[in-house]
Design a protein around this motif. Structure first.
Motif, mmCIF file in Angstrom:
data_model
loop_
_atom_site.group_PDB
_atom_site.id
_atom_site.type_symbol
_atom_site.label_atom_id
_atom_site.label_comp_id
_atom_site.label_asym_id
_atom_site.label_seq_id
_atom_site.Cartn_x
_atom_site.Cartn_y
_atom_site.Cartn_z
ATOM 1 N N ASP B 45 9.514 14.133 -4.773
ATOM 2 C CA ASP B 45 8.559 14.820 -3.906
ATOM 3 C C ASP B 45 7.165 14.203 -4.080
ATOM 4 O OD1 ASP B 45 7.958 16.501 -1.954
ATOM 5 O OD2 ASP B 45 7.602 18.262 -3.205
ATOM 6 N N ALA B 46 7.132 12.891 -4.221
ATOM 7 C CA ALA B 46 5.866 12.211 -4.507
ATOM 8 C C ALA B 46 5.316 11.498 -3.276
ATOM 9 C CB ALA B 46 6.060 11.207 -5.637
ATOM 10 N N ILE B 47 5.898 11.726 -2.125
ATOM 11 C CA ILE B 47 5.373 11.072 -0.922
ATOM 12 C C ILE B 47 4.619 12.116 -0.112
ATOM 13 C CG2 ILE B 47 5.953 9.778 1.139
ATOM 14 C CD1 ILE B 47 8.424 8.837 -0.142
ATOM 15 N N ASP B 48 3.319 12.141 -0.252
ATOM 16 C CA ASP B 48 2.549 13.075 0.573
ATOM 17 C C ASP B 48 1.162 12.506 0.798
ATOM 18 O OD1 ASP B 48 1.468 13.330 -1.864
ATOM 19 O OD2 ASP B 48 2.036 15.397 -2.212
ATOM 20 N N HIS B 49 0.270 13.339 1.322
ATOM 21 C CA HIS B 49 -1.046 12.837 1.727
ATOM 22 C C HIS B 49 -1.917 12.486 0.527
ATOM 23 C CE1 HIS B 49 -3.124 16.548 0.559
ATOM 24 N NE2 HIS B 49 -1.950 17.080 0.787
ATOM 25 N N GLU B 50 -1.489 12.891 -0.692
ATOM 26 C CA GLU B 50 -2.324 12.569 -1.845
ATOM 27 C C GLU B 50 -2.001 11.193 -2.408
ATOM 28 O OE1 GLU B 50 -2.382 15.409 -4.913
ATOM 29 O OE2 GLU B 50 -3.941 16.602 -3.954
ATOM 30 N N THR B 51 -0.710 10.865 -2.444
ATOM 31 C CA THR B 51 -0.368 9.544 -2.948
ATOM 32 C C THR B 51 -0.575 8.475 -1.880
ATOM 33 O OG1 THR B 51 1.890 10.062 -2.374
ATOM 34 C CG2 THR B 51 1.278 10.331 -4.655
ATOM 35 N N HIS B 52 -0.516 8.874 -0.627
ATOM 36 C CA HIS B 52 -0.745 7.917 0.460
ATOM 37 C C HIS B 52 -1.751 8.471 1.448
ATOM 38 C CE1 HIS B 52 2.270 4.955 -0.520
ATOM 39 N NE2 HIS B 52 2.896 5.976 -1.061
ATOM 40 N N PRO B 53 -3.012 8.408 1.101
ATOM 41 C CA PRO B 53 -4.016 9.007 1.993
ATOM 42 C C PRO B 53 -4.222 8.163 3.241
ATOM 43 C CG PRO B 53 -5.065 8.042 0.085
ATOM 44 C CD PRO B 53 -3.601 7.826 -0.095
ATOM 45 N N ILE B 54 -3.204 8.134 4.117
ATOM 46 C CA ILE B 54 -3.358 7.285 5.293
ATOM 47 C C ILE B 54 -4.322 7.885 6.303
ATOM 48 C CG2 ILE B 54 -1.190 5.986 5.242
ATOM 49 C CD1 ILE B 54 0.081 8.130 6.835
ATOM 50 N N HIS B 55 -4.645 9.181 6.148
ATOM 51 C CA HIS B 55 -5.626 9.732 7.079
ATOM 52 C C HIS B 55 -7.012 9.168 6.800
ATOM 53 C CE1 HIS B 55 -5.426 12.285 3.541
ATOM 54 N NE2 HIS B 55 -6.666 12.646 3.773
ATOM 55 N N LEU B 56 -7.160 8.465 5.655
ATOM 56 C CA LEU B 56 -8.454 7.851 5.356
ATOM 57 C C LEU B 56 -8.507 6.408 5.837
ATOM 58 C CD1 LEU B 56 -8.977 9.005 1.671
ATOM 59 C CD2 LEU B 56 -9.631 10.172 3.742
ATOM 60 N N ALA B 57 -7.371 5.912 6.371
ATOM 61 C CA ALA B 57 -7.257 4.467 6.604
ATOM 62 C C ALA B 57 -8.353 3.950 7.540
ATOM 63 C CB ALA B 57 -5.893 4.150 7.186
ATOM 64 N N ILE B 58 -8.587 4.668 8.636
ATOM 65 C CA ILE B 58 -9.542 4.147 9.624
ATOM 66 C C ILE B 58 -10.961 4.202 9.067
ATOM 67 C CG2 ILE B 58 -10.483 4.506 11.928
ATOM 68 C CD1 ILE B 58 -7.762 5.406 12.791
ATOM 69 N N GLY B 59 -11.282 5.293 8.400
ATOM 70 C CA GLY B 59 -12.619 5.401 7.836
ATOM 71 C C GLY B 59 -12.883 4.368 6.759
ATOM 72 N N SER B 60 -11.830 3.990 6.000
ATOM 73 C CA SER B 60 -12.064 3.043 4.903
ATOM 74 C C SER B 60 -12.502 1.687 5.415
ATOM 75 C CB SER B 60 -10.815 2.862 4.057
ATOM 76 O OG SER B 60 -9.856 3.800 4.379
ATOM 77 N N LEU B 61 -12.135 1.357 6.653
ATOM 78 C CA LEU B 61 -12.495 0.040 7.187
ATOM 79 C C LEU B 61 -13.999 -0.166 7.181
ATOM 80 C CD1 LEU B 61 -10.060 -0.454 10.173
ATOM 81 C CD2 LEU B 61 -9.963 -1.407 7.884
#
Lengths: 115, 184, 96
Positions: B45-61
């Motif tokens: 159960d380790a695949i979620d928004h905390e281990t993969h914060p993809i919602h931050l991907a666009i902002g990180s650019l």
């Protein structure tokens, strides 16, 4: 073209070396442990970053650049974590930080407020 | 699902960078291990928004290049302070208030502060950070709160668990000063 | 030539870190210095790989970076708690 790449590479590696040396100097010279952390963070960011970028220019667009990038990203993500763990351990171990007052001159020992 | 795909992409990238071979056998083994790892992570159960914060991907650019530039400037400041033989070294401790709401945002902010030379996060209690700063420049630079605003803008997605009273409780119990030996 | 210059700078810095780790008044100074020493070792291994024309050394550097991080965390934890963890039982997740 080769010459330009070499010059850029030289500049980056020398710059990184200088920042490493300054960081090491800070590690030796700064007054207390919390201040020395800033010297170590100098090595962890600019020192290693510039040297590895300089090596990337030598490697060109190959998988080697990818590996260097992997190392760089890894170090950038882990170094704050270990610094934070170390700072927590130091505070819990009773180490006090040497800080300056707002008026600037008087130095005082002030422990980070324990909660 | 998106998180699992992101994990697969990252793992394939690492496999490709580390091996660089195009033999069918090697690539097959790679695909096999990636699927195996995704299965294990799913089971943990380790695949979620905390281990993969993809919602931050666009902002990180935009955020990470800005952070890199900020790190370069801070490096200059601290390097000059060290070279001046301590005349401009003025260590200070201060409390600042972070305005992020999610845990990922708080971690990003705290790590950004630590990554910038001249400022180190010593303690995080909910939204209250204890900062050790080395020079006047780094002290003033943090008080402007520019980094705070950028990180808050980065975690635009508010759909994820907000920080509540609970993390503070958890924090103090987890990080209490040296625990006494526990009876077994 | 440029690799030699870089390697020299890194080696001198490593000597400084070693000095701090020998002298450091508190154990945390020593951990900090050794952490920096490990980071510098990663750079030194990379430079050495380029210097001898064997980029395979980068894999070693990557592994060294991993071990350096885990080692720092482990030593910090050991210094703080005097042990590396408790045996767990029932629903106790143990300390992390």
């Amino acid at each position: 073209m080769d010459i330009i790449l070499n010059i850029v590479s030289w500049a980056f590696i020398i710059g990184g070396g200088i920042f490493c040396l300054i960081g090491g100097l800070g590690l030796v010279r700064l007054p207390d442990m919390f201040a020395r952390m800033h010297g170590a963070s100098l090595i962890d960011t600019m020192g290693i970053g510039l040297i590895l970028i300089g090596l990337m220019f030598q490697a060109g667009l190959t998988l080697i650049t990818g590996k260097l990038l992997l190392i760089l990203v890894f170090v950038f993500f882990t170094s704050p974590t270990s610094t934070y763990a170390l700072a927590r351990a130091a505070i819990n171990g009773g180490l006090v930080a040497e800080v300056e007052d707002d008026d600037g001159s008087s130095k005082q020992e002030a422990g980070p407020s324990k909660t | 699902m998106l998180h699992a795909i992101s994990l697969a992409v990252i793992l394939s990238g690492i496999w490709w960078v580390l091996s660089g071979l195009t033999l069918v056998l090697i690539l097959g083994l790679g695909a096999g291990s990636i699927l195996f790892i995704i299965w294990i992570c799913h089971r943990m159960d380790a695949i979620d928004h905390e281990t993969h914060p993809i919602h931050l991907a666009i902002g990180s650019l935009t955020y990470f290049p800005w952070l890199a530039w900020e790190i370069v400037l801070a490096n200059m400041d601290v390097a000059i302070a060290i070279l001046k033989n301590g005349s401009s070294v003025r260590p200070r401790l201060m409390h600042i208030k972070a305005s992020q709401v999610s845990e990922v945002g708080l971690v990003t902010y705290a790590n950004s502060i630590t990554l910038t030379p001249g400022t180190v996060t010593l303690d995080v209690e909910g939204q209250d950070f204890l900062i050790h700063s080395l020079t006047e420049g780094s002290y003033d630079g943090l008080l402007t709160g520019e980094m705070d605003q950028k990180v808050t803008a980065l975690e635009l997605d508010k759909g994820y668990p907000m920080i509540t009273q609970q993390p503070v409780m958890k924090d103090s119990s987890e990080d209490a000063p040296p625990k006494p030996e526990r009876e077994t | 030539m440029m690799f030699i210059a870089g390697a020299t700078a890194v080696l001198v810095t490593m000597a400084m870190a070693l000095f701090r780790s020998l002298k450091g008044p508190s154990v945390y100074d020593r951990i900090l210095a050794i952490n920096s020493f490990g980071t510098l070792t990663v750079v030194l291994i990379s430079i050495h790989g380029f210097m001898t024309g064997r980029p395979e050394f980068l894999d070693l550097a990557l592994v060294y970076a991993l071990i350096n991080f885990i080692g720092t965390i482990a030593v910090t934890k050991f210094v703080t708690y005097d042990h590396m963890g408790h045996p767990t039982y029932d629903n106790d997740p143990g300390d992390i």
